[in-house]
Design an enzyme around this catalytic site. Structure first.
Site, PDB file in Angstrom:
ATOM      1  CG  HIS A   1      -1.755 -15.319  -3.362  1.00 26.73           C
ATOM      2  ND1 HIS A   1      -3.043 -14.861  -2.323  1.00 26.73           N
ATOM      3  CD2 HIS A   1      -2.454 -17.038  -3.597  1.00 26.73           C
ATOM      4  CE1 HIS A   1      -3.318 -15.804  -1.611  1.00 26.73           C
ATOM      5  NE2 HIS A   1      -3.135 -16.811  -2.179  1.00 26.73           N
TER       6      HIS A   1
ATOM      7  CG  ASP B   1       3.714  -5.953  -5.615  1.00 30.58           C
ATOM      8  OD1 ASP B   1       3.622  -6.992  -5.488  1.00 30.58           O
ATOM      9  OD2 ASP B   1       1.721  -6.183  -3.996  1.00 30.58           O
TER      10      ASP B   1
ATOM     11  CD  GLN C   1      -1.265 -13.797   1.838  1.00 32.74           C
ATOM     12  OE1 GLN C   1      -2.100 -13.787   1.843  1.00 32.74           O
ATOM     13  NE2 GLN C   1      -1.042 -13.176   3.150  1.00 32.74           N
TER      14      GLN C   1
ATOM     15  CB  CYS D   1      -1.811 -18.354 -25.192  1.00 28.14           C
ATOM     16  SG  CYS D   1      -2.929 -18.873 -26.212  1.00 28.14           S
TER      17      CYS D   1
ATOM     18  CB  THR E   1      -0.864  -0.463   1.058  1.00 28.84           C
ATOM     19  OG1 THR E   1      -0.272  -0.538   2.408  1.00 28.84           O
ATOM     20  CG2 THR E   1      -2.009  -1.395   0.674  1.00 28.84           C
TER      21      THR E   1
ATOM     22  CB  CYS F   1      -0.124 -21.858 -28.938  1.00 34.54           C
ATOM     23  SG  CYS F   1       0.485 -20.623 -28.446  1.00 34.54           S
TER      24      CYS F   1
ATOM     25  CB  SER G   1      -7.025  -9.397   6.519  1.00 30.16           C
ATOM     26  OG  SER G   1      -6.572 -10.256   5.155  1.00 30.16           O
TER      27      SER G   1
ATOM     28  CB  CYS H   1      -2.360 -19.374 -31.883  1.00 33.10           C
ATOM     29  SG  CYS H   1      -2.740 -19.728 -30.263  1.00 33.10           S
TER      30      CYS H   1
HETATM   31  P1  NAD Z   1      -6.144  -7.571   3.292  1.00 33.03           P
HETATM   32  O1  NAD Z   1      -6.622  -6.041   2.263  1.00 33.03           O
HETATM   33  O2  NAD Z   1      -6.753  -8.826   3.506  1.00 33.03           O
HETATM   34  O3  NAD Z   1      -5.140  -7.254   4.345  1.00 33.03           O
HETATM   35  C1  NAD Z   1      -4.122  -6.119   4.462  1.00 33.03           C
HETATM   36  C2  NAD Z   1      -3.489  -6.063   5.562  1.00 33.03           C
HETATM   37  O4  NAD Z   1      -2.567  -4.885   5.769  1.00 33.03           O
HETATM   38  C3  NAD Z   1      -4.898  -5.579   6.006  1.00 33.03           C
HETATM   39  O5  NAD Z   1      -5.264  -5.681   7.814  1.00 33.03           O
HETATM   40  C4  NAD Z   1      -4.089  -3.734   6.578  1.00 33.03           C
HETATM   41  O6  NAD Z   1      -4.586  -3.768   7.657  1.00 33.03           O
HETATM   42  C5  NAD Z   1      -2.780  -4.081   6.845  1.00 33.03           C
HETATM   43  N1  NAD Z   1      -2.139  -3.027   5.443  1.00 33.03           N
HETATM   44  C6  NAD Z   1      -2.235  -1.962   5.027  1.00 33.03           C
HETATM   45  N2  NAD Z   1      -1.365  -1.279   4.290  1.00 33.03           N
HETATM   46  C7  NAD Z   1      -0.101  -1.904   5.531  1.00 33.03           C
HETATM   47  C8  NAD Z   1       1.098  -1.010   5.775  1.00 33.03           C
HETATM   48  N3  NAD Z   1       1.084  -0.343   5.595  1.00 33.03           N
HETATM   49  N4  NAD Z   1       1.497  -1.612   6.589  1.00 33.03           N
HETATM   50  C9  NAD Z   1       1.284  -2.966   7.562  1.00 33.03           C
HETATM   51  N5  NAD Z   1      -0.345  -3.301   7.051  1.00 33.03           N
HETATM   52  C10 NAD Z   1      -0.767  -2.526   6.282  1.00 33.03           C
HETATM   53  O7  NAD Z   1      -4.529  -8.741   1.613  1.00 33.03           O
HETATM   54  P2  NAD Z   1      -3.896 -10.444   2.452  1.00 33.03           P
HETATM   55  O8  NAD Z   1      -3.665 -10.506   3.559  1.00 33.03           O
HETATM   56  O9  NAD Z   1      -2.831  -9.642   1.462  1.00 33.03           O
HETATM   57  O10 NAD Z   1      -5.131 -10.903   1.181  1.00 33.03           O
HETATM   58  C11 NAD Z   1      -6.133 -10.582  -0.259  1.00 33.03           C
HETATM   59  C12 NAD Z   1      -5.152 -10.772  -1.498  1.00 33.03           C
HETATM   60  O11 NAD Z   1      -4.826  -9.941  -1.995  1.00 33.03           O
HETATM   61  C13 NAD Z   1      -4.033 -12.056  -0.888  1.00 33.03           C
HETATM   62  O12 NAD Z   1      -4.555 -12.848  -1.736  1.00 33.03           O
HETATM   63  C14 NAD Z   1      -3.426 -11.424  -2.389  1.00 33.03           C
HETATM   64  O13 NAD Z   1      -2.725 -12.501  -3.530  1.00 33.03           O
HETATM   65  C15 NAD Z   1      -4.422 -10.253  -2.973  1.00 33.03           C
HETATM   66  N6  NAD Z   1      -4.330  -8.360  -3.382  1.00 33.03           N
HETATM   67  C16 NAD Z   1      -2.706  -8.127  -3.413  1.00 33.03           C
HETATM   68  C17 NAD Z   1      -2.374  -7.449  -4.122  1.00 33.03           C
HETATM   69  C18 NAD Z   1      -1.034  -6.923  -4.743  1.00 33.03           C
HETATM   70  O14 NAD Z   1      -0.858  -8.015  -4.985  1.00 33.03           O
HETATM   71  N7  NAD Z   1      -0.216  -5.597  -4.699  1.00 33.03           N
HETATM   72  C19 NAD Z   1      -3.103  -5.839  -3.972  1.00 33.03           C
HETATM   73  C20 NAD Z   1      -4.658  -6.266  -3.427  1.00 33.03           C
HETATM   74  C21 NAD Z   1      -4.684  -7.411  -3.302  1.00 33.03           C
END
Ligand code: NAD
Length: 244
Positions: A123, A108, A105, A131, A30, A134, A193, A154
């Site tokens: 994930h 990105d 998880q 594709c 984030t 192919c 989370s 293709c």
């Molecule tokens: P989630 O959205 O369920 O939880 C995110 C957690 O991070 C929350 O509990 C929040 O309090 C905490 N958080 C937010 N910003 C923070 C920061 N700066 N520092 C510390 N904590 C912070 O996400 P999740 O648990 O990863 O699970 C959900 C799914 O989200 C995963 O399967 C993932 O594939 C997918 N996802 C991935 C991305 C990405 O690749 N960046 C983005 C969105 C969702």
């Protein structure tokens, strides 16, 4: 425990650990400008006619590929995002030989972009696309720049190599991730989370010395951790020195 004491305790744990595994989620990205799912400003709290969980499911991708790709391009394909302080500190620790693996998880690709090499992407990644007919591989820029449903030469439909809801995780990635967690002496869980299974359940394989949780909000395993820091992962990790 005051915030400074917690940082000191985290520093002590990191200093004495030799096989750290980071288990990360959307919250570590984030601070790079990529919204997570469950924060107040996360994707699940924005208003869509179809819930994001549905749009990111295998059945929705198969039945409504055009709408799937619209959402995916707008919200999931963040190619301009750069690693933040959390990704960079994890890389420094890996470079210093203290990290056994980064189990993420996230899709990105930011741990890899920061330079990390032992990354297990449970994930998948937006950086790989193939594709379905192919198997030809496509760069993410191709997905970003095309309109509608991206097609292969293709004629087959291209799919991002990300694990959608209803799909299973890659066996080899799971095996590598479990192996790293089982052999770790310290597990640092950051920005998740811990509600998405089976990924969240993998931390149960940890049998090492210290579990640290760095998450802005509470999680279901706070009570089981040796140290819990409710703060931003980038800001917390930025305060840590890499001592070898
Ligand atoms: P989630 O959205 O369920 O939880 C995110 C957690 O991070 C929350 O509990 C929040 O309090 C905490 N958080 C937010 N910003 C923070 C920061 N700066 N520092 C510390 N904590 C912070 O996400 P999740 O648990 O990863 O699970 C959900 C799914 O989200 C995963 O399967 C993932 O594939 C997918 N996802 C991935 C991305 C990405 O690749 N960046 C983005 C969105 C969702």
């Amino acid at each position: 425990m005051a915030d400074e004491e917690k940082i000191l305790k985290l520093q002590e744990i990191i200093d004495r650990s030799e096989r750290i595994v980071f288990f990360t989620g959307a919250g570590v990205s984030t601070e790079s400008g990529i919204p997570d799912f469950r924060s107040p400003d996360g994707l699940y709290n924005q208003k869509y006619s179809v819930p994001p969980e549905t749009m990111l499911s295998h059945s929705y991708y198969m039945s409504n590929p055009r709408e799937f790709y619209k959402f995916y391009r707008d919200k999931m394909l963040c190619l301009e995002a750069e690693p933040n302080k959390a990704h960079r500190k994890i890389y420094e620790l890996e470079k210093a030989g203290k990290v056994l693996g980064i189990v993420t998880q996230n899709i990105d690709g930011l741990h890899t972009k920061a330079g990390c090499s032992k990354v297990y992407e449970l994930h998948g990644s937006v950086y790989r696309n193939y594709c379905r007919k192919c198997g030809k591989l496509y760069r993410p820029e191709y997905i970003k720049e095309t309109q509608g449903v991206p097609k292969c030469l293709c004629g087959g439909i291209i799919k991002p190599d990300v694990v959608l809801y209803e799909e299973s995780l890659n066996d080899e990635t799971v095996e590598n991730a479990v192996n790293a967690i089982e052999n770790a002496d310290c597990l640092i869980v950051a920005g998740t989370s811990l509600t998405v299974y089976p990924a969240a359940g993998m931390i149960r394989y940890f049998k090492g010395e210290s579990i640290v949780l760095i998450n802005r909000d509470k999680t279901p395993v706070d009570s089981a951790a040796d140290l819990v820091i409710h703060d931003k992962a980038g800001e917390v990790l930025d305060k840590i020195k890499v001592n070898v």
